[in-house]
Design an enzyme around this catalytic site. Structure first.
Site, PDB file in Angstrom:
ATOM      1  N   LYS A 209      -6.012  -0.519 -56.209  1.00 34.52           N
ATOM      2  CA  LYS A 209      -5.996  -1.956 -56.495  1.00 34.52           C
ATOM      3  C   LYS A 209      -7.045  -2.288 -57.557  1.00 34.52           C
ATOM      4  CE  LYS A 209      -6.578  -6.267 -53.908  1.00 34.52           C
ATOM      5  NZ  LYS A 209      -6.700  -6.857 -52.577  1.00 34.52           N
ATOM      6  N   GLY A 271      -5.679  -4.192 -49.061  1.00 35.10           N
ATOM      7  CA  GLY A 271      -5.353  -2.760 -49.149  1.00 35.10           C
ATOM      8  C   GLY A 271      -4.557  -2.256 -47.956  1.00 35.10           C
TER       9      GLY A 271
HETATM   10  C1  G6Q Z   1      -8.217  -1.764 -47.270  1.00 34.58           C
HETATM   11  C2  G6Q Z   1      -9.479  -1.517 -47.918  1.00 34.58           C
HETATM   12  C3  G6Q Z   1      -9.644  -0.119 -48.504  1.00 34.58           C
HETATM   13  C4  G6Q Z   1      -9.022   0.070 -49.876  1.00 34.58           C
HETATM   14  C5  G6Q Z   1      -9.571   1.362 -50.479  1.00 34.58           C
HETATM   15  C6  G6Q Z   1      -8.963   1.683 -51.819  1.00 34.58           C
HETATM   16  O1  G6Q Z   1      -7.880  -2.795 -46.769  1.00 34.58           O
HETATM   17  O2  G6Q Z   1      -9.722  -2.507 -48.832  1.00 34.58           O
HETATM   18  O3  G6Q Z   1      -9.162   0.881 -47.643  1.00 34.58           O
HETATM   19  O4  G6Q Z   1      -7.644   0.094 -49.795  1.00 34.58           O
HETATM   20  O5  G6Q Z   1     -10.972   1.277 -50.582  1.00 34.58           O
HETATM   21  O6  G6Q Z   1      -9.218   0.671 -52.734  1.00 34.58           O
HETATM   22  P1  G6Q Z   1      -8.488   0.646 -54.129  1.00 34.58           P
HETATM   23  O7  G6Q Z   1      -7.036   0.482 -53.908  1.00 34.58           O
HETATM   24  O8  G6Q Z   1      -9.094  -0.495 -54.884  1.00 34.58           O
HETATM   25  O9  G6Q Z   1      -8.781   1.976 -54.783  1.00 34.58           O
END
Ligand code: G6Q
Length: 545
Positions: A209, A271
């Site tokens: 993300k 996420g």
């Molecule tokens: C989920 C969290 C976390 C996130 C990861 C990856 O709810 O926010 O697990 O998905 O830290 O983040 P990125 O997608 O930004 O790499």
């Protein structure tokens, strides 16, 4: 903004505490004996998912009070706020709209006055075209070979959903393609994932993300180096072998990925709630766009049920309330999730993040320390394997472990008697947990003396049984949405924010500080506590001499 009373001051909460004292000694044997229809009555079905919650330590009064608690906690208002795009993730000032990811084209959901549904469908269409192109062999790698291997690089919410969904839907996946998932910054994860792959036939999906996550970016850099080495260092090759799923176009371009091959999503998708966004691109590549749409449709059916069904017939609400009953009134610390479907082997791992990252919080929305327990620990393994290991503790240990059994009427891969045997075990386990075996029964079977207490099963161990027809993409969507909304229900009652995750930040920041201390040539000046200093010195000595 929040006019509800603190949780422990709510009338239903107090009444539940008093009620628990009255009924805690009551055995499921008594509850079933007193009501011959209990096993038929305490069931509910929605969107083809059947929940039997009769083997829980609840009476009509318990359920009445739990439902009253939901009401007093403003659950209805909170559900409406989520579905209408209010910024209910207060600490990040964001809407929480994973439900928009599976809304039909005709739906209208506004964020800051703008309907987000058309964008959702535009991305889905773009993903669909791309997936068809790759699956059909039209998308070629740098040397002109078709793509046979797909490697998703991501972590946390950008990994656990895709892995779980791939495993769950493997039955429907392209068997002439290989799908791998790299998450850990431990180099062995990447090395093992690609050790037998041909770079000329491999596509990497960098799923992040933020596109700044340390683990993912480290793995993506190693993937690029591996690819370039395998393809003779031609930088142009990156464009044919890397696509991105992200909200950060700038960083994607800086990495060298053509933003035309970037699949977007939005800050209102958390996420751990993102497997049905573009983060699901690997799932779509594995099972095809049509089945991915069926998965979304399943999610949507459960969303609609959650949004509209009265609480007493609402699966996610009932499951959330029952979980609160044990967590807050029986001091249960965990919930075991036990899928009797081998394809769901990663489902408990997926749920660990969904439940515990969401509701593992210690302050209320107003920032006050809670004076009650929040999320239980979710864990589990597929049955029947678990029966030959940790079920011992659930049956005869001293802790109360409420269980969710998940089973399907039909196997995806029928094989002789296997499925009937599997299902006999589901029913047997919930029966054994609830009703146990008394010392009289043990003696009647011929045991005597010291053996008797060892062979007694006290019973009164609660469980839910979730039964669906078979594990299709649609049913998987329903199942995930069921737990998402059960988590939401719990969070609403605890008056916490299930949608942030500040708890993961401190470790990240400290690692950034320690990294140069491990890597520097000169001996670093260490100012941590004596344990951390000593561990760093020892590591440097072992690796740098
Ligand atoms: C989920 C969290 C976390 C996130 C990861 C990856 O709810 O926010 O697990 O998905 O830290 O983040 P990125 O997608 O930004 O790499």
């Amino acid at each position: 903004m929040n006019s509800i009373k603190p949780l422990t001051n709510r009338a239903a909460w107090k009444a539940l505490a008093a009620h628990q004292k009255k009924i805690k000694g009551r055995h499921l044997r008594q509850l079933f004996a007193a009501d011959p229809k209990r096993g038929e009555r305490l069931t509910v079905e929605a969107a083809g998912v059947f929940l039997d919650y009769s083997k829980n330590r609840v009476t009509g009064e318990t359920l009445r009070l739990l439902l009253q608690l939901a009401k007093e906690s403003g659950l209805r208002r909170r559900i409406d706020a989520m579905f209408t795009g209010d910024k209910i993730n207060l600490t990040e000032n964001r809407a929480v709209l994973h439900v928009a990811l599976r809304a039909p084209k005709t739906a209208k959901i506004l964020v800051d006055g703008k309907n987000v549904v058309p964008e959702v469908h535009a991305v889905l269409d773009k993903m669909g075209k791309f997936a068809d192109h790759v699956r059909g062999g039209g998308w070629k790698g740098h040397t002109g070979k078709r793509i046979k291997n797909v490697v998703n690089i991501g972590i946390g919410g950008s990994d656990l959903g895709p892995v779980m969904a791939y495993e769950a839907l493997k039955h429907y996946s392209r068997r002439d393609m290989t799908f791998r998932f790299v998450s850990n910054v431990d180099g062995s994860d990447f090395v093992e994932a690609v050790h037998d792959l041909n770079p000329a036939e491999t596509l990497f999906i960098v799923s992040s993300k933020t596109f700044t996550t340390l683990e993912t970016m480290t793995n993506a850099e190693s993937a690029r180096a591996w690819l370039l080495k395998g393809l003779g260092g031609r930088v142009k090759a990156v464009a044919k072998h890397f696509v991105a799923v992200s909200t950060n176009a700038e960083k994607v371009a800086a990495f060298g990925i053509d933003t035309a091959n970037m699949f977007g999503f939005w800050d209102w998708v958390g996420g751990r709630y993102s497997m049905d966004s573009a983060i699901g691109l690997s799932t779509m590549l594995a099972v095809g766009p049509k089945r991915f749409r069926a998965l979304l449709d399943g999610f949507h059916q459960m969303d609609e049920h959650f949004r509209t069904a009265p609480f007493e017939k609402n699966l996610p609400v009932l499951m959330g309330l029952i979980s609160i009953w044990y967590n807050d009134f029986f001091d249960a610390q965990t919930v075991a999730v036990l899928p009797y479907e081998n394809y769901l082997k990663r489902f408990p791992a997926y749920l660990q993040q969904l439940t515990m990252e969401s509701n593992g919080k210690h302050v209320t929305l107003e920032g006050k320390r809670v004076n009650y327990e929040t999320s239980p620990i979710y864990w589990g393994e597929p049955g029947t394997n678990g029966q030959h290991s940790f079920y011992q503790l659930i049956h005869q240990g001293t802790r109360l472990v409420p269980c969710d059994f998940i089973a399907f009427a039909h196997a995806l891969t029928p094989l002789g008697r296997h499925h009937d045997i599997l299902m006999a075990n589901v029913f047997a386990q919930t029966e054994a947990l609830a009703f146990g075996k008394t010392s009289e029964q043990v003696r009647a079977e011929g045991a005597a003396g010291l053996l008797v207490p060892h062979r007694v099963f006290e019973g009164n161990r609660p469980s839910n049984t979730i039964l669906a027809d078979r594990l299709t993409p649609e049913v998987l969507g329903k199942l995930v949405a069921l737990y998402e909304h059960s988590v939401f229900t719990q969070g609403a009652i605890w008056n916490i924010n299930p949608f942030d995750q500040w708890g993961v930040e401190l470790g990240k920041a400290l690692a950034q500080r320690i990294m140069p201390e491990l890597e520097s040539k000169a001996t670093p000046k260490l100012t941590h506590d004596s344990s951390t200093n000593n561990l760093i010195r020892r590591y440097r000595k072992l690796t740098r001499g």
